[in-house]
Motif scaffolding. Structure first.
Motif, short mmCIF file in Angstrom:
data_model
loop_
_atom_site.label_atom_id
_atom_site.label_comp_id
_atom_site.label_asym_id
_atom_site.label_seq_id
_atom_site.Cartn_x
_atom_site.Cartn_y
_atom_site.Cartn_z
N GLY A 1 40.58 49.07 48.23
CA GLY A 1 39.45 48.56 49.03
C GLY A 1 39.75 48.51 50.51
O GLY A 1 38.84 48.63 51.34
N LYS B 1 33.86 40.84 52.17
CA LYS B 1 34.78 41.28 51.11
C LYS B 1 36.20 40.95 51.58
O LYS B 1 36.97 41.79 52.04
N GLY C 1 36.54 35.28 50.83
CA GLY C 1 37.33 35.69 49.67
C GLY C 1 36.58 35.38 48.39
O GLY C 1 36.57 36.18 47.46
N ALA C 2 35.94 34.20 48.38
CA ALA C 2 34.96 33.95 47.33
C ALA C 2 33.76 34.79 47.72
O ALA C 2 33.12 34.55 48.75
N LEU C 3 33.47 35.80 46.94
CA LEU C 3 32.45 36.78 47.33
C LEU C 3 31.07 36.13 47.45
O LEU C 3 30.78 35.14 46.78
N GLY D 1 30.41 45.63 45.06
CA GLY D 1 30.66 44.79 43.88
C GLY D 1 30.31 43.33 44.10
O GLY D 1 30.18 42.57 43.14
N GLU E 1 26.03 38.77 43.78
CA GLU E 1 26.06 37.32 44.06
C GLU E 1 24.68 36.88 44.57
O GLU E 1 24.17 37.44 45.55
N ASP F 1 30.16 48.46 52.19
CA ASP F 1 31.25 49.40 51.87
C ASP F 1 30.94 49.96 50.47
O ASP F 1 31.35 49.41 49.45
N ASN G 1 31.53 52.04 47.92
CA ASN G 1 32.47 52.95 47.25
C ASN G 1 32.20 53.05 45.74
O ASN G 1 32.93 53.73 45.03
N LEU H 1 32.73 51.28 43.30
CA LEU H 1 33.66 50.66 42.36
C LEU H 1 33.80 49.19 42.71
O LEU H 1 33.64 48.81 43.87
N LYS I 1 36.93 54.58 47.58
CA LYS I 1 38.02 53.61 47.41
C LYS I 1 39.35 54.37 47.40
O LYS I 1 39.49 55.40 46.73
N HIS J 1 42.71 49.14 42.71
CA HIS J 1 42.00 47.96 43.26
C HIS J 1 43.03 46.93 43.74
O HIS J 1 42.92 46.40 44.85
C1 LIG Z 1 32.80 34.65 43.75
C2 LIG Z 1 33.85 35.61 43.33
N1 LIG Z 1 33.83 36.13 42.09
C3 LIG Z 1 34.79 37.00 41.70
C4 LIG Z 1 35.79 37.36 42.55
C5 LIG Z 1 36.89 38.30 42.09
N2 LIG Z 1 36.83 39.60 42.72
C6 LIG Z 1 37.73 39.94 43.67
S1 LIG Z 1 37.48 41.48 44.28
C7 LIG Z 1 36.18 41.71 43.24
C8 LIG Z 1 35.42 43.02 43.23
C9 LIG Z 1 34.70 43.21 44.50
O1 LIG Z 1 34.15 44.48 44.53
P1 LIG Z 1 33.78 45.11 45.91
O2 LIG Z 1 33.15 44.04 46.73
O3 LIG Z 1 32.98 46.33 45.65
O4 LIG Z 1 35.18 45.42 46.55
P2 LIG Z 1 35.97 46.82 46.64
O5 LIG Z 1 35.77 47.53 45.34
O6 LIG Z 1 35.37 47.57 47.77
O7 LIG Z 1 37.40 46.42 46.90
C10 LIG Z 1 35.93 40.61 42.46
C11 LIG Z 1 34.85 40.50 41.45
C12 LIG Z 1 35.78 36.81 43.86
N3 LIG Z 1 36.71 37.12 44.77
N4 LIG Z 1 34.81 35.96 44.23
#
Ligand SMILES: Cc1ncc(C[n+]2csc(CCOP(=O)(O)OP(=O)(O)O)c2C)c(N)n1
Length: 271
Positions: free
Chosen positions: A31, A66, A114-116, A146, A150, A173, A175, A177, A237, A251
């Motif tokens: 990522g 992200k 970090g918490a998405l 990903g 949310e 972004d 990608n 995935l 990615k 990842h």
């Molecule tokens: C609220 C929350 N749920 C789950 C996660 C765990 N998590 C970390 S990275 C990720 C995937 C994110 O995907 P994306 O945003 O597309 O990132 P990339 O593939 O570009 O690295 C998840 C679900 C988190 N960080 N925060």
């Protein structure tokens, strides 16, 4: 900086991302390589933010939603002089401020993430504040495809259009995935452009690794007066290292020394 100079800088950034992830024995390799060209153009062409004006209320804001791909942000911030690059040797070490997600303890980082699903709502609040205070600064946030499911993103998307936040730009972004598979398999958000348009945003697509295209797209902001702008940056990615590209095993995987050598050879840098 010209597009050619930016492209050269991205090679350096990729090399450093790998170096510090290996040093930390931790990090989101795929990522970070996916979004680093976007960060490069933002910090070297778009944003009015630097170590000197970082405490000024007039600076542009960049919020990396992200947050897990903080390694890309750290190498760019170090390059811009927010802190000495040698600090990154402490990445993810005991008592270091340079942890695996953005924290305001690190100079240059606007928000803890970090918490998405938090970056866009915070960016919307910042953009509303700029309007209320009659300030010209702009607000940018980088989202992962990903994290789009949310729910907070969609509430923020509605609010941004409602308040006509043409000082706000969200970059996806894209990608395709996420952590455990393709974004389409895990939770399909397509059609992303149609959804944001229907929410009242102005949307453009761009190749997220093409410096000229990124420059042109950012230079065209805001795409429409009185509307927030949404950039769908098509990315890969693991971009730049063939055996990492589009392979979701990267990842969160740390390259071995042999893999680092092979990656550097591909990037055109002596191993
Ligand atoms: C609220 C929350 N749920 C789950 C996660 C765990 N998590 C970390 S990275 C990720 C995937 C994110 O995907 P994306 O945003 O597309 O990132 P990339 O593939 O570009 O690295 C998840 C679900 C988190 N960080 N925060």
């Amino acid at each position: 900086m010209t597009a050619k100079e930016l492209a050269k800088r991205s090679i350096e950034y990729r090399k450093k991302i790998l170096k510090y992830i290996v040093g930390a024995n931790a990090g989101h390799t795929g990522g970070s390589l996916s979004c680093v060209d976007i960060l490069n153009v933002l910090y070297n062409h778009v944003l009015n933010v630097n170590p000197e004006n970082f405490s000024s209320p007039d600076r542009d804001r960049y919020i990396q939603s992200k947050g897990h791909t903080v390694e890309a942000l750290y190498v760019v911030l170090a390059d811009k002089g927010f802190f000495p690059e040698s600090d990154l040797e402490t990445l993810c070490k005991y008592k270091s401020n340079y942890i695996g997600h953005p924290t305001k303890k690190v100079k240059g980082v606007e928000q803890n993430t970090g918490a998405l699903g938090h970056g866009l709502p915070i960016a919307v609040g910042n953009a509303i504040a700029a309007k209320l205070d009659d300030k010209d600064f702009r607000v940018f946030t980088l989202l992962g495809d990903g994290e789009l499911p949310e729910g907070s993103n969609w509430e923020a998307a509605l609010t941004a259009a409602h308040y006509k936040l043409d000082n706000l730009c969200a970059i996806l972004d894209y990608n395709k995935l996420q952590i455990s598979g393709t974004t389409a398999e895990v939770c399909n958000t397509e059609p992303i452009d149609g959804k944001f348009e229907s929410f009242g945003w102005s949307v453009r697509h761009v190749d997220g690794h093409d410096m000229n295209a990124l420059i042109r797209t950012f230079d065209a902001l805001p795409f429409t007066r009185d509307k927030p702008s949404f950039i769908i940056a098509h990315t890969i990615k693991g971009k730049g290292v063939s055996f990492m590209e589009d392979d979701n095993n990267w990842h969160y995987r740390i390259p071995t020394m042999d893999e680092v050598k092979a990656a550097k050879r591909e990037l055109g840098i002596d191993a």
